[in-house]
Design a protein around this motif. Sequence first.
Motif, PDB file in Angstrom:
ATOM      1  N   VAL A   1      56.962  52.563  46.289  1.00  0.00           N
ATOM      2  CA  VAL A   1      57.647  53.611  45.521  1.00  0.00           C
ATOM      3  C   VAL A   1      58.859  53.029  44.805  1.00  0.00           C
ATOM      4  N   VAL A   2      59.638  52.234  45.533  1.00  0.00           N
ATOM      5  CA  VAL A   2      60.853  51.658  44.970  1.00  0.00           C
ATOM      6  C   VAL A   2      60.635  50.163  44.782  1.00  0.00           C
ATOM      7  N   SER A   3      60.576  49.741  43.551  1.00  0.00           N
ATOM      8  CA  SER A   3      60.400  48.324  43.253  1.00  0.00           C
ATOM      9  C   SER A   3      60.875  48.060  41.829  1.00  0.00           C
ATOM     10  N   LYS A   4      61.328  46.842  41.599  1.00  0.00           N
ATOM     11  CA  LYS A   4      61.811  46.482  40.272  1.00  0.00           C
ATOM     12  C   LYS A   4      60.683  46.533  39.262  1.00  0.00           C
ATOM     13  N   ASN A   5      59.556  45.945  39.614  1.00  0.00           N
ATOM     14  CA  ASN A   5      58.353  45.986  38.775  1.00  0.00           C
ATOM     15  C   ASN A   5      57.306  46.869  39.447  1.00  0.00           C
ATOM     16  N   GLN A   6      56.667  47.707  38.656  1.00  0.00           N
ATOM     17  CA  GLN A   6      55.644  48.595  39.203  1.00  0.00           C
ATOM     18  C   GLN A   6      54.535  47.777  39.843  1.00  0.00           C
ATOM     19  N   HIS A   7      54.170  48.147  41.072  1.00  0.00           N
ATOM     20  CA  HIS A   7      53.143  47.428  41.806  1.00  0.00           C
ATOM     21  C   HIS A   7      51.755  47.904  41.381  1.00  0.00           C
ATOM     22  N   ILE A   8      50.857  46.961  41.280  1.00  0.00           N
ATOM     23  CA  ILE A   8      49.476  47.272  40.925  1.00  0.00           C
ATOM     24  C   ILE A   8      48.534  46.465  41.813  1.00  0.00           C
ATOM     25  N   ILE A   9      47.270  46.891  41.813  1.00  0.00           N
ATOM     26  CA  ILE A   9      46.195  46.150  42.467  1.00  0.00           C
ATOM     27  C   ILE A   9      45.130  45.879  41.411  1.00  0.00           C
ATOM     28  N   ILE A  10      44.640  44.669  41.383  1.00  0.00           N
ATOM     29  CA  ILE A  10      43.628  44.302  40.396  1.00  0.00           C
ATOM     30  C   ILE A  10      42.331  43.929  41.111  1.00  0.00           C
ATOM     31  N   ASP A  11      41.236  43.927  40.369  1.00  0.00           N
ATOM     32  CA  ASP A  11      39.963  43.519  40.976  1.00  0.00           C
ATOM     33  C   ASP A  11      39.674  42.058  40.665  1.00  0.00           C
ATOM     34  N   ALA A  12      38.591  41.551  41.243  1.00  0.00           N
ATOM     35  CA  ALA A  12      38.256  40.130  41.127  1.00  0.00           C
ATOM     36  C   ALA A  12      37.987  39.721  39.689  1.00  0.00           C
TER      37      ALA A  12
ATOM     38  N   VAL B   1      45.147  55.884  41.740  1.00  0.00           N
ATOM     39  CA  VAL B   1      44.633  56.155  43.085  1.00  0.00           C
ATOM     40  C   VAL B   1      45.788  56.363  44.050  1.00  0.00           C
ATOM     41  N   GLU B   2      45.436  56.853  45.238  1.00  0.00           N
ATOM     42  CA  GLU B   2      46.416  57.081  46.297  1.00  0.00           C
ATOM     43  C   GLU B   2      46.288  56.013  47.381  1.00  0.00           C
ATOM     44  N   ASP B   3      47.190  56.114  48.361  1.00  0.00           N
ATOM     45  CA  ASP B   3      47.138  55.195  49.499  1.00  0.00           C
ATOM     46  C   ASP B   3      45.860  55.395  50.314  1.00  0.00           C
ATOM     47  N   HIS B   4      45.314  56.625  50.311  1.00  0.00           N
ATOM     48  CA  HIS B   4      44.129  56.927  51.120  1.00  0.00           C
ATOM     49  C   HIS B   4      42.836  56.451  50.460  1.00  0.00           C
ATOM     50  N   TYR B   5      42.914  55.993  49.227  1.00  0.00           N
ATOM     51  CA  TYR B   5      41.713  55.575  48.481  1.00  0.00           C
ATOM     52  C   TYR B   5      40.986  54.439  49.199  1.00  0.00           C
ATOM     53  N   GLU B   6      41.721  53.538  49.783  1.00  0.00           N
ATOM     54  CA  GLU B   6      41.115  52.386  50.460  1.00  0.00           C
ATOM     55  C   GLU B   6      40.210  52.819  51.603  1.00  0.00           C
TER      56      GLU B   6
ATOM     57  N   PRO C   1      36.639  44.383  34.094  1.00  0.00           N
ATOM     58  CA  PRO C   1      37.880  44.246  34.874  1.00  0.00           C
ATOM     59  C   PRO C   1      38.558  45.581  35.106  1.00  0.00           C
ATOM     60  N   GLY C   2      39.277  45.682  36.225  1.00  0.00           N
ATOM     61  CA  GLY C   2      39.939  46.935  36.578  1.00  0.00           C
ATOM     62  C   GLY C   2      41.349  46.714  37.102  1.00  0.00           C
ATOM     63  N   MET C   3      42.223  47.673  36.799  1.00  0.00           N
ATOM     64  CA  MET C   3      43.613  47.646  37.249  1.00  0.00           C
ATOM     65  C   MET C   3      43.922  48.996  37.895  1.00  0.00           C
ATOM     66  N   TYR C   4      44.489  48.972  39.107  1.00  0.00           N
ATOM     67  CA  TYR C   4      44.725  50.185  39.879  1.00  0.00           C
ATOM     68  C   TYR C   4      46.227  50.461  39.996  1.00  0.00           C
ATOM     69  N   PHE C   5      46.595  51.704  39.634  1.00  0.00           N
ATOM     70  CA  PHE C   5      47.976  52.149  39.711  1.00  0.00           C
ATOM     71  C   PHE C   5      48.115  53.170  40.837  1.00  0.00           C
ATOM     72  N   ARG C   6      49.267  53.184  41.463  1.00  0.00           N
ATOM     73  CA  ARG C   6      49.533  54.142  42.534  1.00  0.00           C
ATOM     74  C   ARG C   6      50.026  55.455  41.943  1.00  0.00           C
TER      75      ARG C   6
ATOM     76  N   PHE D   1      48.045  49.683  48.631  1.00  0.00           N
ATOM     77  CA  PHE D   1      49.285  50.406  48.377  1.00  0.00           C
ATOM     78  C   PHE D   1      49.831  51.023  49.667  1.00  0.00           C
ATOM     79  N   ASN D   2      51.157  51.144  49.740  1.00  0.00           N
ATOM     80  CA  ASN D   2      51.818  51.874  50.820  1.00  0.00           C
ATOM     81  C   ASN D   2      53.123  52.449  50.281  1.00  0.00           C
ATOM     82  N   LYS D   3      53.904  53.072  51.150  1.00  0.00           N
ATOM     83  CA  LYS D   3      55.136  53.740  50.719  1.00  0.00           C
ATOM     84  C   LYS D   3      56.185  52.767  50.193  1.00  0.00           C
ATOM     85  N   GLU D   4      56.065  51.500  50.525  1.00  0.00           N
ATOM     86  CA  GLU D   4      57.026  50.517  50.034  1.00  0.00           C
ATOM     87  C   GLU D   4      56.934  50.323  48.518  1.00  0.00           C
TER      88      GLU D   4
END
Length: 394
Positions: free
Chosen positions: A148-159, A125-130, A205-210, A143-146
């Motif tokens: 993009v650069v991170s040691k570990n890939q950022h994800i969002i998970i569901d409940a 998904v994109e930042d605009h998905y929310e 269960p769901g896992m969201y990637f940017r 998710f936001n532009k921050e």
Amino acid sequence: MFKHLFKLIWNKKKQNFLLITEMLVSFLVLFAVFTLMMYYYNNYKKPMGFDYQDVWVINYNNSYQTKNVDSLDLYYETLRKTIKSLPRVKEITFVSGNIPFSSRTNESGLTFRGKHVQHLNNFTVEDHYEKVMNVTLLEGRWFNKEDVVSKNQHIIIDADLKEATFGKESAVGKLLGNDDDKNKFKVVGVIQTIKRNGDYLKAGPGMYFRTDTGSFRWLDKILVKVDHGADAAFEGKLYKTMANYMKNANVEIEHLVNKRTDANYFALVPMIILAIVSAFLVINVALGLFGVLWYNINKRRGEIGLRRAIGATGKSVAAQLVSESMILATLALIIGTFFAAQFPLLNVFDLPAIVYIEGILLSVLFVYLLVLICSLYPGKQAAAIYPAVALHEE
């Protein structure tokens, strides 16, 4: 009293065995129906997790292919601005194909802290998905532009995924991945589980990637949030805008409202079929029970007349016939409950134990009610037999 009733039942064991078998089969079928109904109802009570109203889906095949990532991003960013400039469009977002109420899936598995999570849905998904989906954020952020650069890939998970992996702990800021993976994902947010399979089925269960710079090569869907008054005329204008921009692409526009209706209908088909079969079976059992009791009254007129002659009341005679039927039902339900109890004990079909328990209780109550209704009228007829007439006929 009960000893006498059991003796009467045992004396007609062949005939009563058929009745018990019919009640047992009815119970098992009703158990399946009520279990499925409670499963659907428990899922229906859960929040949707997003707003599907006034969200349209643009399906397209990715016709623009180039090795230059910058040109690819520019092409689709221009498309984004073109669609968003239309008067009734609030927001748009590019997403992976496994959107809510869609048959497409992207599943994987995960073993975390020794816990194995099956049927894990992966979304891009994109930042605009929310904003488009109006998702419910429970912890952390979107998710936001921050990210993009991170040691570990950022994800969002569901409940659901949070409960399966972290339990009641806070998941934000923690690493998630297979136990043997060195590069794990960092959780930055937790959202309410989206009921992507409709109102009645479990989402899982769901896992969201940017999305990244190369995601436009394979993304083929756009979610568009429109005004409430958007009509067919605007849909035609949106279609022409897409068709003119993507000359060689096949474009199709769908509404999430309609896709939800289709998903719910598809989920309810097995329930409807099972309910119809169960209804026919219950009617046959009811007619059979009613007929057998009626036959028993005619065969036992002498017995009933003798009991009335020695002082038995009409109510006691009716109560005896009803009690015999309820004892037969109890014997059938004891056997049926034994088999039904194996489902939660063995975790068959991976359903919560409470669903099976609710199905068993509802089935028991229904069978008792059915037997009671079918035996009341024959019992009333037996109570109305006059002793002199019955003994004279005998």
